[in-house]
Write a protein that holds these residues in place. Structure first.
Motif, PDB file in Angstrom:
ATOM      1  N   TYR A  66      16.612  47.868 -18.771  1.00 15.06           N
ATOM      2  CA  TYR A  66      15.526  48.199 -17.845  1.00 15.06           C
ATOM      3  C   TYR A  66      14.187  47.923 -18.529  1.00 15.06           C
ATOM      4  CZ  TYR A  66      18.836  50.697 -14.826  1.00 15.06           C
ATOM      5  OH  TYR A  66      19.879  51.019 -14.001  1.00 15.06           O
ATOM      6  N   GLU A  67      13.192  47.576 -17.704  1.00 13.31           N
ATOM      7  CA  GLU A  67      11.832  47.413 -18.205  1.00 13.31           C
ATOM      8  C   GLU A  67      10.926  48.401 -17.481  1.00 13.31           C
ATOM      9  OE1 GLU A  67      10.530  43.406 -17.880  1.00 13.31           O
ATOM     10  OE2 GLU A  67      12.151  42.595 -19.144  1.00 13.31           O
ATOM     11  N   TYR A  68      10.036  49.014 -18.247  1.00 12.17           N
ATOM     12  CA  TYR A  68       9.167  50.066 -17.696  1.00 12.17           C
ATOM     13  C   TYR A  68       7.710  49.659 -17.858  1.00 12.17           C
ATOM     14  CZ  TYR A  68      13.541  52.650 -18.116  1.00 12.17           C
ATOM     15  OH  TYR A  68      14.854  53.045 -18.023  1.00 12.17           O
ATOM     16  N   THR A  69       6.934  49.834 -16.774  1.00 11.55           N
ATOM     17  CA  THR A  69       5.521  49.456 -16.772  1.00 11.55           C
ATOM     18  C   THR A  69       4.679  50.635 -16.308  1.00 11.55           C
ATOM     19  OG1 THR A  69       6.103  47.174 -16.223  1.00 11.55           O
ATOM     20  CG2 THR A  69       3.803  47.829 -15.916  1.00 11.55           C
ATOM     21  N   PHE A  70       3.645  50.937 -17.078  1.00 13.42           N
ATOM     22  CA  PHE A  70       2.749  52.030 -16.705  1.00 13.42           C
ATOM     23  C   PHE A  70       2.102  51.736 -15.350  1.00 13.42           C
ATOM     24  CE2 PHE A  70      -1.684  53.526 -16.571  1.00 13.42           C
ATOM     25  CZ  PHE A  70      -1.477  54.908 -16.602  1.00 13.42           C
ATOM     26  N   ILE A 106       2.169  67.012 -24.772  1.00 13.12           N
ATOM     27  CA  ILE A 106       3.610  67.199 -24.893  1.00 13.12           C
ATOM     28  C   ILE A 106       4.214  66.986 -23.510  1.00 13.12           C
ATOM     29  CG2 ILE A 106       3.539  68.766 -26.866  1.00 13.12           C
ATOM     30  CD1 ILE A 106       3.859  71.099 -24.891  1.00 13.12           C
ATOM     31  N   ILE A 107       5.513  66.723 -23.448  1.00 12.33           N
ATOM     32  CA  ILE A 107       6.196  66.445 -22.189  1.00 12.33           C
ATOM     33  C   ILE A 107       6.867  67.717 -21.701  1.00 12.33           C
ATOM     34  CG2 ILE A 107       7.935  65.032 -21.051  1.00 12.33           C
ATOM     35  CD1 ILE A 107       7.534  62.950 -23.283  1.00 12.33           C
ATOM     36  N   THR A 108       6.630  68.073 -20.426  1.00 14.42           N
ATOM     37  CA  THR A 108       7.240  69.279 -19.863  1.00 14.42           C
ATOM     38  C   THR A 108       8.330  68.957 -18.838  1.00 14.42           C
ATOM     39  OG1 THR A 108       5.460  69.431 -18.222  1.00 14.42           O
ATOM     40  CG2 THR A 108       5.184  70.678 -20.265  1.00 14.42           C
ATOM     41  N   SER A 109       8.363  67.719 -18.336  1.00 10.09           N
ATOM     42  CA  SER A 109       9.458  67.310 -17.452  1.00 10.09           C
ATOM     43  C   SER A 109       9.484  65.796 -17.320  1.00 10.09           C
ATOM     44  CB  SER A 109       9.322  67.959 -16.062  1.00 10.09           C
ATOM     45  OG  SER A 109       8.311  67.318 -15.306  1.00 10.09           O
ATOM     46  N   LYS A 110      10.660  65.297 -16.954  1.00  6.10           N
ATOM     47  CA  LYS A 110      10.829  63.862 -16.681  1.00  6.10           C
ATOM     48  C   LYS A 110      11.816  63.719 -15.540  1.00  6.10           C
ATOM     49  CE  LYS A 110      12.946  59.600 -18.245  1.00  6.10           C
ATOM     50  NZ  LYS A 110      14.015  59.045 -19.092  1.00  6.10           N
ATOM     51  N   SER A 111      11.496  62.836 -14.577  1.00  9.10           N
ATOM     52  CA  SER A 111      12.416  62.561 -13.458  1.00  9.10           C
ATOM     53  C   SER A 111      12.448  61.064 -13.190  1.00  9.10           C
ATOM     54  CB  SER A 111      11.976  63.322 -12.199  1.00  9.10           C
ATOM     55  OG  SER A 111      10.683  62.922 -11.797  1.00  9.10           O
ATOM     56  N   THR A 112      13.644  60.565 -12.854  1.00 10.38           N
ATOM     57  CA  THR A 112      13.837  59.143 -12.588  1.00 10.38           C
ATOM     58  C   THR A 112      14.400  58.963 -11.184  1.00 10.38           C
ATOM     59  OG1 THR A 112      14.332  58.760 -14.930  1.00 10.38           O
ATOM     60  CG2 THR A 112      14.955  57.028 -13.382  1.00 10.38           C
ATOM     61  N   GLU A 113      13.825  58.021 -10.440  1.00  8.33           N
ATOM     62  CA  GLU A 113      14.319  57.689  -9.108  1.00  8.33           C
ATOM     63  C   GLU A 113      14.592  56.195  -9.060  1.00  8.33           C
ATOM     64  OE1 GLU A 113      11.746  58.940  -6.008  1.00  8.33           O
ATOM     65  OE2 GLU A 113      11.804  61.058  -6.552  1.00  8.33           O
ATOM     66  N   LEU A 114      15.821  55.820  -8.660  1.00  5.06           N
ATOM     67  CA  LEU A 114      16.205  54.414  -8.564  1.00  5.06           C
ATOM     68  C   LEU A 114      16.570  54.076  -7.117  1.00  5.06           C
ATOM     69  CD1 LEU A 114      18.446  54.087 -11.751  1.00  5.06           C
ATOM     70  CD2 LEU A 114      16.184  53.087 -11.398  1.00  5.06           C
ATOM     71  N   VAL A 169      14.203  41.985 -11.025  1.00  9.47           N
ATOM     72  CA  VAL A 169      13.803  42.612  -9.763  1.00  9.47           C
ATOM     73  C   VAL A 169      12.760  43.688 -10.072  1.00  9.47           C
ATOM     74  CG1 VAL A 169      14.555  43.874  -7.723  1.00  9.47           C
ATOM     75  CG2 VAL A 169      16.089  42.201  -8.803  1.00  9.47           C
ATOM     76  N   SER A 170      11.608  43.587  -9.399  1.00  6.60           N
ATOM     77  CA  SER A 170      10.500  44.509  -9.664  1.00  6.60           C
ATOM     78  C   SER A 170      10.600  45.760  -8.805  1.00  6.60           C
ATOM     79  CB  SER A 170       9.157  43.819  -9.394  1.00  6.60           C
ATOM     80  OG  SER A 170       8.989  42.695 -10.219  1.00  6.60           O
ATOM     81  N   ASN A 171      10.046  46.826  -9.350  1.00  4.69           N
ATOM     82  CA  ASN A 171       9.907  48.097  -8.633  1.00  4.69           C
ATOM     83  C   ASN A 171      11.230  48.594  -8.033  1.00  4.69           C
ATOM     84  OD1 ASN A 171       7.111  48.270  -9.139  1.00  4.69           O
ATOM     85  ND2 ASN A 171       6.669  46.970  -7.365  1.00  4.69           N
ATOM     86  N   VAL A 172      12.247  48.640  -8.857  1.00  2.17           N
ATOM     87  CA  VAL A 172      13.535  49.161  -8.381  1.00  2.17           C
ATOM     88  C   VAL A 172      13.569  50.687  -8.452  1.00  2.17           C
ATOM     89  CG1 VAL A 172      14.755  47.067  -9.038  1.00  2.17           C
ATOM     90  CG2 VAL A 172      14.603  48.963 -10.667  1.00  2.17           C
ATOM     91  N   GLY A 173      12.540  51.270  -9.057  1.00  2.00           N
ATOM     92  CA  GLY A 173      12.490  52.719  -9.154  1.00  2.00           C
ATOM     93  C   GLY A 173      11.238  53.165  -9.893  1.00  2.00           C
ATOM     94  N   THR A 174      11.131  54.468 -10.081  1.00  2.00           N
ATOM     95  CA  THR A 174       9.984  55.033 -10.797  1.00  2.00           C
ATOM     96  C   THR A 174      10.450  56.123 -11.761  1.00  2.00           C
ATOM     97  OG1 THR A 174       9.612  56.677  -9.053  1.00  2.00           O
ATOM     98  CG2 THR A 174       8.368  54.628  -8.898  1.00  2.00           C
ATOM     99  N   VAL A 175       9.647  56.306 -12.800  1.00  2.00           N
ATOM    100  CA  VAL A 175       9.827  57.421 -13.729  1.00  2.00           C
ATOM    101  C   VAL A 175       8.540  58.241 -13.701  1.00  2.00           C
ATOM    102  CG1 VAL A 175      10.230  58.133 -16.121  1.00  2.00           C
ATOM    103  CG2 VAL A 175      11.370  56.103 -15.217  1.00  2.00           C
ATOM    104  N   CYS A 176       8.693  59.552 -13.550  1.00  2.00           N
ATOM    105  CA  CYS A 176       7.526  60.444 -13.542  1.00  2.00           C
ATOM    106  C   CYS A 176       7.639  61.457 -14.678  1.00  2.00           C
ATOM    107  CB  CYS A 176       7.420  61.195 -12.217  1.00  2.00           C
ATOM    108  SG  CYS A 176       6.954  60.163 -10.826  1.00  2.00           S
ATOM    109  N   PHE A 177       6.563  61.570 -15.436  1.00  2.00           N
ATOM    110  CA  PHE A 177       6.470  62.582 -16.486  1.00  2.00           C
ATOM    111  C   PHE A 177       5.426  63.613 -16.081  1.00  2.00           C
ATOM    112  CE2 PHE A 177       7.747  58.750 -18.814  1.00  2.00           C
ATOM    113  CZ  PHE A 177       8.805  59.222 -19.590  1.00  2.00           C
ATOM    114  N   ASP A 178       5.709  64.868 -16.372  1.00  2.00           N
ATOM    115  CA  ASP A 178       4.681  65.905 -16.359  1.00  2.00           C
ATOM    116  C   ASP A 178       4.346  66.224 -17.805  1.00  2.00           C
ATOM    117  OD1 ASP A 178       4.371  66.205 -13.633  1.00  2.00           O
ATOM    118  OD2 ASP A 178       6.005  67.654 -13.479  1.00  2.00           O
ATOM    119  N   ILE A 234       9.902  50.689 -12.586  1.00  2.00           N
ATOM    120  CA  ILE A 234      11.089  50.168 -13.258  1.00  2.00           C
ATOM    121  C   ILE A 234      11.414  48.790 -12.707  1.00  2.00           C
ATOM    122  CG2 ILE A 234      13.522  50.573 -13.803  1.00  2.00           C
ATOM    123  CD1 ILE A 234      13.063  53.535 -13.141  1.00  2.00           C
ATOM    124  N   ASP A 235      11.629  47.829 -13.615  1.00  2.00           N
ATOM    125  CA  ASP A 235      12.135  46.507 -13.258  1.00  2.00           C
ATOM    126  C   ASP A 235      13.523  46.352 -13.882  1.00  2.00           C
ATOM    127  OD1 ASP A 235       9.649  46.124 -12.149  1.00  2.00           O
ATOM    128  OD2 ASP A 235       8.895  44.888 -13.800  1.00  2.00           O
TER     129      ASP A 235
END
Length: 241
Positions: free
Chosen positions: A188-192, A233-241, A213-222, A208-209
């Motif tokens: 996977y490739e990740y782009t800010f 510091i990181i308090t949560s992480k979620s991934t959607e594909l 294929v571009s934009n197959v999903g997103t990663v969100c950090f709190d 997420i690429d």
């Protein structure tokens, strides 16, 4: 004749006395008038000075109120963005409800170091049917890394070599070092994408690429601001594909 002279003398004394009284009264009136004038002048002067001081103070307060207030806002640096890009790959999803148990910390350490990076010491460990390449991470480095990511201390997580199952990718602790078997990350490739502040928390998003294929999903950090080399510091992480 004597009576006449006496009357003239007495009349003269009374006139002089009357004149003296009039002059004293006049002098007293003049003095009183001067005192009243000076008092009035002093009161007016003091009143003017107080008004001037109040106007100056008021002007100063108005100037201070008119000055723009500087708000301290969070800035996600390039270093922070690059660090979170790595966390997209290495860190499992979690949130405030996730129990940080033994399994959580083993996964955290394994996925953080299983992909070989420059500057990380490697070794070869003999297994039953093959020799496995492992990365060698000191306990101090692992503790500092956990603190950087989560802002908490790494618990006492020290699995032994004998505890590993047959065929399991190496993950054990020995003589002050973690030994973690080398494996590849998914392709996977990740782009800010962006980030936004909401109260004390900041949400950072990555796209997420995958296999062209571009934009197959997103990663969100709190994340929350912290006084460390990343600034958070990181308090949560979620991934959607």
């Amino acid at each position: 004749m004597k009576k006449t002279c006496l009357l003239v003398f007495m009349t003269t004394i009374l006139c002089l006395t009357a004149c003296g009284t009039d002059r004293k009264d006049e002098a007293l009136e003049n003095s009183s008038s001067i005192l009243e004038t000076e008092t009035t002048t002093n009161i007016e002067n003091n009143s003017d000075e107080m008004s001037s001081e109040m106007e100056t103070a008021g002007s100063g307060e108005n100037e201070q109120e008119s000055l723009p207030k500087t708000e301290i806002t969070f800035e996600l640096t390039e270093q922070g963005k690059n660090f979170l890009t790595q966390m997209c790959i290495k860190l499992n999803d979690f949130n405030s409800q996730t129990t940080k148990d033994e399994t959580f910390w083993r996964d955290f350490l394994f996925y953080s170091y299983t992909g070989v990076s420059e500057g990380i010491e490697t070794d070869t460990v003999p297994r039953d049917d093959f020799d496995e390449t492992v990365v060698k991470i000191s306990l101090q480095e692992a503790e500092a890394y956990a603190k950087l990511v989560f802002g908490v201390d790494l618990p006492d997580t020290k699995p032994s070599f004998e505890d590993m199952e047959q065929g399991q990718t190496a993950f054990y602790y020995q003589d002050g070092y973690y030994y973690i078997g080398v494996s590849d990350y998914p392709d996977y490739e990740y782009t800010f994408a962006d980030y936004e502040e909401s109260g004390d928390s900041i949400t950072v998003r990555y796209t997420i690429d995958f296999e062209g294929v571009s934009n197959v999903g997103t990663v969100c950090f709190d994340i929350v601001p912290e006084d460390n080399e990343n600034g958070f510091i990181i308090t949560s992480k979620s991934t959607e594909l």
